[in-house]
Design a protein around this motif. Sequence first.
Motif, PDB file in Angstrom:
ATOM      1  N   THR A  74       0.973  -1.147  -0.013  1.00 40.25           N
ATOM      2  CA  THR A  74       0.112   0.267  -0.042  1.00 40.25           C
ATOM      3  C   THR A  74       0.864   1.206  -0.093  1.00 40.25           C
ATOM      4  OG1 THR A  74      -0.113  -0.110   2.432  1.00 40.25           O
ATOM      5  CG2 THR A  74      -1.792  -1.139   1.344  1.00 40.25           C
ATOM      6  N   ALA A  75       1.981   1.193   0.809  1.00 41.33           N
ATOM      7  CA  ALA A  75       2.672   2.422   0.795  1.00 41.33           C
ATOM      8  C   ALA A  75       3.575   2.673  -0.378  1.00 41.33           C
ATOM      9  CB  ALA A  75       3.820   2.165   2.049  1.00 41.33           C
ATOM     10  N   GLN A  76       4.172   1.459  -1.128  1.00 37.93           N
ATOM     11  CA  GLN A  76       4.789   1.722  -2.444  1.00 37.93           C
ATOM     12  C   GLN A  76       3.774   2.043  -3.713  1.00 37.93           C
ATOM     13  OE1 GLN A  76       8.273  -0.640  -3.343  1.00 37.93           O
ATOM     14  NE2 GLN A  76       8.060  -1.919  -1.418  1.00 37.93           N
ATOM     15  N   LEU A  77       2.596   1.444  -3.367  1.00 35.73           N
ATOM     16  CA  LEU A  77       1.661   1.824  -4.246  1.00 35.73           C
ATOM     17  C   LEU A  77       1.059   3.249  -4.464  1.00 35.73           C
ATOM     18  CD1 LEU A  77      -0.303   0.963  -6.647  1.00 35.73           C
ATOM     19  CD2 LEU A  77      -1.932   0.597  -5.078  1.00 35.73           C
ATOM     20  N   GLU A  78       1.033   3.830  -3.190  1.00 35.43           N
ATOM     21  CA  GLU A  78       0.564   5.064  -2.924  1.00 35.43           C
ATOM     22  C   GLU A  78       1.693   5.986  -3.554  1.00 35.43           C
ATOM     23  OE1 GLU A  78       0.316   7.997   0.991  1.00 35.43           O
ATOM     24  OE2 GLU A  78      -1.284   6.609   0.814  1.00 35.43           O
ATOM     25  N   VAL A  96       7.927  -6.547  -3.416  1.00 37.93           N
ATOM     26  CA  VAL A  96       6.676  -5.615  -3.200  1.00 37.93           C
ATOM     27  C   VAL A  96       6.820  -4.609  -4.557  1.00 37.93           C
ATOM     28  CG1 VAL A  96       5.480  -3.851  -2.073  1.00 37.93           C
ATOM     29  CG2 VAL A  96       6.537  -6.195  -1.240  1.00 37.93           C
ATOM     30  N   ALA A  97       8.123  -4.167  -4.751  1.00 42.33           N
ATOM     31  CA  ALA A  97       8.092  -3.189  -5.646  1.00 42.33           C
ATOM     32  C   ALA A  97       7.948  -3.478  -7.327  1.00 42.33           C
ATOM     33  CB  ALA A  97       9.789  -2.417  -5.838  1.00 42.33           C
ATOM     34  N   ALA A  98       8.046  -4.839  -7.324  1.00 37.19           N
ATOM     35  CA  ALA A  98       7.709  -5.496  -8.497  1.00 37.19           C
ATOM     36  C   ALA A  98       6.223  -5.657  -8.604  1.00 37.19           C
ATOM     37  CB  ALA A  98       8.693  -6.861  -8.707  1.00 37.19           C
ATOM     38  N   MET A  99       5.677  -5.846  -7.788  1.00 39.95           N
ATOM     39  CA  MET A  99       4.235  -6.222  -7.667  1.00 39.95           C
ATOM     40  C   MET A  99       3.683  -4.905  -7.929  1.00 39.95           C
ATOM     41  SD  MET A  99       4.439  -8.458  -3.960  1.00 39.95           S
ATOM     42  CE  MET A  99       2.481  -8.405  -3.733  1.00 39.95           C
ATOM     43  N   VAL A 100       4.151  -3.636  -7.220  1.00 34.72           N
ATOM     44  CA  VAL A 100       3.391  -2.485  -7.716  1.00 34.72           C
ATOM     45  C   VAL A 100       3.653  -2.192  -9.145  1.00 34.72           C
ATOM     46  CG1 VAL A 100       3.945  -0.058  -7.267  1.00 34.72           C
ATOM     47  CG2 VAL A 100       3.854  -1.514  -5.331  1.00 34.72           C
ATOM     48  N   GLU A 101       4.947  -2.400  -9.636  1.00 38.25           N
ATOM     49  CA  GLU A 101       5.150  -1.990 -11.062  1.00 38.25           C
ATOM     50  C   GLU A 101       4.307  -2.571 -11.986  1.00 38.25           C
ATOM     51  OE1 GLU A 101       8.894  -1.905 -14.477  1.00 38.25           O
ATOM     52  OE2 GLU A 101       9.015  -2.807 -12.127  1.00 38.25           O
ATOM     53  N   SER A 115      -3.241  -1.145 -14.047  1.00 35.12           N
ATOM     54  CA  SER A 115      -4.808  -1.510 -13.816  1.00 35.12           C
ATOM     55  C   SER A 115      -5.277  -0.939 -12.849  1.00 35.12           C
ATOM     56  CB  SER A 115      -4.968  -3.213 -13.851  1.00 35.12           C
ATOM     57  OG  SER A 115      -3.992  -3.513 -12.476  1.00 35.12           O
ATOM     58  N   VAL A 116      -4.153  -0.639 -11.623  1.00 32.90           N
ATOM     59  CA  VAL A 116      -4.854   0.194 -10.593  1.00 32.90           C
ATOM     60  C   VAL A 116      -5.105   1.746 -10.863  1.00 32.90           C
ATOM     61  CG1 VAL A 116      -4.245   1.480  -8.356  1.00 32.90           C
ATOM     62  CG2 VAL A 116      -3.518  -1.207  -8.892  1.00 32.90           C
ATOM     63  N   GLU A 117      -4.319   2.305 -11.831  1.00 33.92           N
ATOM     64  CA  GLU A 117      -4.735   3.570 -12.414  1.00 33.92           C
ATOM     65  C   GLU A 117      -6.068   3.551 -13.073  1.00 33.92           C
ATOM     66  OE1 GLU A 117      -1.351   5.993 -14.209  1.00 33.92           O
ATOM     67  OE2 GLU A 117      -0.057   4.165 -14.231  1.00 33.92           O
ATOM     68  N   ALA A 118      -5.932   2.615 -13.853  1.00 33.83           N
ATOM     69  CA  ALA A 118      -7.536   2.627 -14.547  1.00 33.83           C
ATOM     70  C   ALA A 118      -8.656   2.263 -13.643  1.00 33.83           C
ATOM     71  CB  ALA A 118      -7.417   1.354 -15.560  1.00 33.83           C
ATOM     72  N   PHE A 119      -8.410   1.775 -12.547  1.00 37.82           N
ATOM     73  CA  PHE A 119      -9.475   1.492 -11.662  1.00 37.82           C
ATOM     74  C   PHE A 119      -9.715   2.859 -10.890  1.00 37.82           C
ATOM     75  CE2 PHE A 119     -10.163   0.895  -6.802  1.00 37.82           C
ATOM     76  CZ  PHE A 119     -11.260   0.308  -6.926  1.00 37.82           C
TER      77      PHE A 119
END
Length: 216
Positions: free
Chosen positions: A52-56, A193-198, A203-207
């Motif tokens: 969540t932190a890296q995604l934000e 986690v950084a790879a998961m975010v990348e 798709s998160v942006e589209a969401f």
Amino acid sequence: MRFKARPLQFLVMILAALTAAPVFAQNKTLQIVGFGDSLMAGYQLAPAESYTAQLEAALKAKGLNVAINNAGVSGDTSSGGLGRIDWSVPDGTDGVILELGANDALRGIAPEQTEKNLDAMITRLKARNIAIYLVGIMAPPNMGSDYAQKFNPIYERLAKKHALPLYPFFLDGVTTVAGMQLEDGMHPNAKGVAAMVEKSLPSVEAFLGDIGSQQK
């Protein structure tokens, strides 16, 4: 000339007001909750290294106004998630990244029960007009092919049933790549986690874009 200038000034003011309205709506901070287990919570990681932190941080780097609250609980099952989802997702939440089921698979819980629990969580969130980004998990190989054939299709089935965006496998790019896991070989390290975010970022942006467009 002075008489003609006034209507023009009023017209400029009206156009400015009309164009300013959508910009104001876009500037609203989207309140997102990452709801899941240890994979969401950031098991053995610093708070800033969690998904969540890296995604934000990644979304803000792209200029998106978003706040992501981490509601991950290590060891949580779909039953545990169902029991706490009403109070773990506060009023005012715009969207939920829903990731649960890994511990169900590790414990050999009947896939039918996992699906039932996830279905109930989705239904509750939809009743509150909260958007959902569904994250899939795959059964570990040691559970056998029969279990995997029953468990793995759960997420796609629920995504179709409820018309939800689906990220098929949360650990994509981590489970089979050396140097991406903690010593337990199960949980991602900060690099993982950084790879998961990348991988999930587009798709998160589209969401988030869908949420923003619905709020205008």
